[in-house]
Design a protein around this motif. Structure first.
Motif, mmCIF file in Angstrom:
data_model
loop_
_atom_site.group_PDB
_atom_site.id
_atom_site.type_symbol
_atom_site.label_atom_id
_atom_site.label_comp_id
_atom_site.label_asym_id
_atom_site.label_seq_id
_atom_site.Cartn_x
_atom_site.Cartn_y
_atom_site.Cartn_z
ATOM 1 N N UNK A 159 0.992 -0.895 0.235
ATOM 2 C CA UNK A 159 -0.394 0.252 0.085
ATOM 3 C C UNK A 159 0.593 1.425 -0.109
ATOM 4 N N UNK A 160 1.865 1.178 1.146
ATOM 5 C CA UNK A 160 2.770 2.404 1.213
ATOM 6 C C UNK A 160 3.143 2.518 -0.668
ATOM 7 N N UNK A 161 3.874 1.675 -1.055
ATOM 8 C CA UNK A 161 4.567 1.844 -2.298
ATOM 9 C C UNK A 161 3.698 1.723 -3.644
ATOM 10 N N UNK A 162 2.406 1.855 -3.430
ATOM 11 C CA UNK A 162 1.925 2.189 -4.835
ATOM 12 C C UNK A 162 0.914 3.825 -3.971
ATOM 13 N N UNK A 163 1.083 4.113 -2.658
ATOM 14 C CA UNK A 163 1.435 5.857 -2.880
ATOM 15 C C UNK A 163 2.127 6.129 -3.197
ATOM 16 N N UNK A 179 -5.132 6.288 -14.393
ATOM 17 C CA UNK A 179 -4.701 5.013 -13.222
ATOM 18 C C UNK A 179 -4.659 2.972 -13.920
ATOM 19 N N UNK A 180 -3.998 2.876 -13.452
ATOM 20 C CA UNK A 180 -4.228 1.636 -14.402
ATOM 21 C C UNK A 180 -3.952 0.436 -13.376
ATOM 22 N N UNK A 181 -5.685 -0.014 -13.111
ATOM 23 C CA UNK A 181 -5.902 -1.356 -11.779
ATOM 24 C C UNK A 181 -5.089 -0.626 -10.448
ATOM 25 N N UNK A 182 -5.085 0.663 -9.943
ATOM 26 C CA UNK A 182 -4.215 0.949 -8.883
ATOM 27 C C UNK A 182 -4.538 0.145 -7.411
ATOM 28 N N UNK A 183 -5.545 -0.689 -7.187
ATOM 29 C CA UNK A 183 -5.931 -1.156 -6.476
ATOM 30 C C UNK A 183 -5.815 -2.708 -6.165
ATOM 31 N N UNK A 184 -5.692 -3.448 -7.800
ATOM 32 C CA UNK A 184 -5.858 -4.239 -7.426
ATOM 33 C C UNK A 184 -4.622 -5.715 -7.077
ATOM 34 N N UNK A 185 -3.705 -4.874 -6.221
ATOM 35 C CA UNK A 185 -2.539 -5.717 -6.065
ATOM 36 C C UNK A 185 -2.111 -5.648 -4.594
ATOM 37 N N UNK A 190 -6.981 -1.333 2.349
ATOM 38 C CA UNK A 190 -5.859 -0.500 1.826
ATOM 39 C C UNK A 190 -6.677 0.335 0.900
ATOM 40 N N UNK A 191 -7.566 -0.500 -0.319
ATOM 41 C CA UNK A 191 -7.500 0.028 -1.228
ATOM 42 C C UNK A 191 -8.817 1.718 -0.926
ATOM 43 N N UNK A 192 -9.751 0.662 -0.090
ATOM 44 C CA UNK A 192 -10.448 2.143 -0.026
ATOM 45 C C UNK A 192 -9.882 3.668 0.376
ATOM 46 N N UNK A 193 -9.234 3.221 1.196
ATOM 47 C CA UNK A 193 -8.180 4.428 1.835
ATOM 48 C C UNK A 193 -7.590 5.252 0.385
ATOM 49 N N UNK A 194 -7.268 4.214 -0.917
ATOM 50 C CA UNK A 194 -6.547 5.045 -1.934
ATOM 51 C C UNK A 194 -7.532 5.388 -2.805
ATOM 52 N N UNK A 195 -8.613 4.432 -2.793
ATOM 53 C CA UNK A 195 -9.687 5.372 -3.742
ATOM 54 C C UNK A 195 -10.050 7.125 -2.917
ATOM 55 N N UNK A 213 -9.875 -0.565 -13.749
ATOM 56 C CA UNK A 213 -10.519 -1.787 -12.626
ATOM 57 C C UNK A 213 -11.184 -2.686 -13.114
ATOM 58 N N UNK A 214 -10.870 -4.000 -12.137
ATOM 59 C CA UNK A 214 -12.185 -4.786 -11.949
ATOM 60 C C UNK A 214 -13.577 -4.755 -11.147
ATOM 61 N N UNK A 215 -13.191 -4.281 -10.037
ATOM 62 C CA UNK A 215 -13.516 -4.398 -8.696
ATOM 63 C C UNK A 215 -15.229 -3.114 -9.691
ATOM 64 N N UNK A 216 -16.398 -3.671 -9.750
ATOM 65 C CA UNK A 216 -17.593 -2.550 -10.418
ATOM 66 C C UNK A 216 -17.352 -1.620 -8.733
ATOM 67 N N UNK A 217 -17.722 -2.562 -8.035
ATOM 68 C CA UNK A 217 -18.377 -1.681 -6.857
ATOM 69 C C UNK A 217 -17.686 0.099 -6.759
ATOM 70 N N UNK A 218 -15.958 -0.963 -6.338
ATOM 71 C CA UNK A 218 -14.793 0.407 -6.799
ATOM 72 C C UNK A 218 -15.166 1.630 -7.880
ATOM 73 N N UNK A 219 -15.238 0.696 -9.178
ATOM 74 C CA UNK A 219 -15.055 1.884 -10.087
ATOM 75 C C UNK A 219 -16.920 2.900 -9.984
ATOM 76 N N UNK A 220 -17.910 2.237 -9.510
ATOM 77 C CA UNK A 220 -18.737 3.047 -9.113
ATOM 78 C C UNK A 220 -18.865 4.458 -8.441
ATOM 79 N N UNK A 221 -17.892 3.719 -7.284
ATOM 80 C CA UNK A 221 -17.776 4.815 -6.071
ATOM 81 C C UNK A 221 -16.965 6.429 -6.696
ATOM 82 N N UNK A 222 -16.206 6.110 -7.553
ATOM 83 C CA UNK A 222 -14.962 7.113 -7.838
ATOM 84 C C UNK A 222 -15.575 7.295 -9.114
ATOM 85 N N UNK A 223 -16.373 7.015 -10.117
ATOM 86 C CA UNK A 223 -16.367 7.443 -11.460
ATOM 87 C C UNK A 223 -17.344 8.172 -11.723
#
Length: 324
Positions: A159-163, A179-185, A190-195, A213-223
């Motif tokens: 998570x820190x490396x992605x930051x 943002x190329x799947x920045x939370x999938x790994x 940690x995903x919600x914090x980064x979003x 992203x793959x995660x549709x719920x996360x995509x809906x939240x940010x898009x």
């Protein structure tokens, strides 16, 4: 006041040749095939779909990390499709990328300060004390400590490396970020914090995102808008709520039916759509709809004719013969 369109993609194609043998004609992997969309300043287009559908290739082609086969990339009103690598250097300041893998995208031999400062040095933005202050400012913005400037990537969690990767993308003050799947790994916690952090940075710096992203719920939240890709083509696009709550394409409906629901009672009554068959090869695809072999609503016309992306409601586009 109407927001300006910062990025417009027209009929973008990216094909990769595949050699089948010494005396056989090379075939083409149609990774991105006739994709069109636009993004307004300060908004986010979420691009979703299965692995291998062409999402990442689309993002990399837009930034000209891959040369487009055909189509047009218009950034801030200027067609950049034919620009050379040298001509693209000034534009690299304005268009950046956050990579998927925080472990592979950071140089293990460089300190955090040098990783973030590399682009600053290339574009000659800050020097000496100002450069150091800028790097510490960016570390603080992504939730890290300025004292981490002399540490190496292996000393941080995923998570820190992605930051750090996000801070690197922000270093040159861009307007547009892929943002190329920045939370999938990352861990779910940690995903919600980064979003949330990406949303705060977007608000503060007026950023525009293409969020893959793959995660549709996360995509809906940010898009603000969502585009759904299948086998290199855009099959549905529209406002986030419209696509999520009123999906039109059978593929989008199947994707949304697979989103986990935290309430077991509601989940029990959820009508899960299970797609039969295998994903066809993107190498020289057959005529007709590419989803026809897996579609529960396929018709004879789907075997013969490619569907065209058309507007079925205000701002809601679908590529399906059901709406002809």
């Amino acid at each position: 006041m109407e927001k300006e369109i910062i990025l417009e993609i027209k009929n973008l194609c990216k094909y990769f040749p595949v050699n089948k043998g010494l005396f056989k004609k090379p075939s083409l992997v149609k990774a991105v095939d006739n994709v069109s969309f636009s993004i307004k300043k300060g908004e986010t287009l979420g691009l979703v779909g299965e692995s291998g559908c062409g999402k990442t290739t689309t993002g990399r082609t837009i930034l000209k990390l891959y040369e487009p086969t055909s189509g047009n990339i218009i950034f801030k009103g200027e067609d950049i499709t034919k620009k050379s690598e040298k001509e693209m250097i000034p534009l690299r300041r304005e268009m950046q990328m956050i990579f998927q893998d925080p472990y592979a995208s950071l140089n293990p031999r460089m300190t955090v300060g040098d990783i973030i400062g590399e682009a600053i040095d290339i574009h000659g933005l800050y020097k000496g004390k100002e450069r150091e202050e800028r790097i510490k400012f960016l570390l603080d913005k992504v939730g890290l400590n300025g004292s981490h400037i002399n540490r190496y990537a292996h000393e941080f969690s995923g998570g820190q490396r992605q930051r750090i990767g996000i801070a690197r993308a922000l270093a040159v003050e861009p307007d547009f970020i892929v943002c190329d799947e920045p939370i999938s790994a990352l861990d779910v916690s940690i995903q919600a914090q980064v979003i949330n952090m990406l949303e705060e940075l977007q608000e503060e710096f007026g950023l525009t995102y293409l969020f893959i992203a793959h995660d549709l719920s996360m995509v809906k939240h940010i898009s603000t808008h969502i585009g759904v890709m299948y086998l290199g083509q855009l099959v549905e696009k529209g406002l986030s709520d419209d696509v999520y709550l009123k999906p039109k394409h059978p593929y989008t409906q199947a994707l949304l039916s697979a989103v986990p629901i935290p309430d077991p009672q509601i989940a029990k009554n959820n009508n899960r759509i299970v797609l039969e068959g295998d994903i066809p090869s993107p190498i020289d695809p057959e005529p007709g709809c590419r989803f026809k072999g897996r579609c529960p609503k396929a018709m004879p016309i789907c075997q013969e004719k490619d569907p065209v992306l058309k507007e079925v409601e205000n701002g809601h586009f679908v590529s399906c013969h059901l709406f002809d």
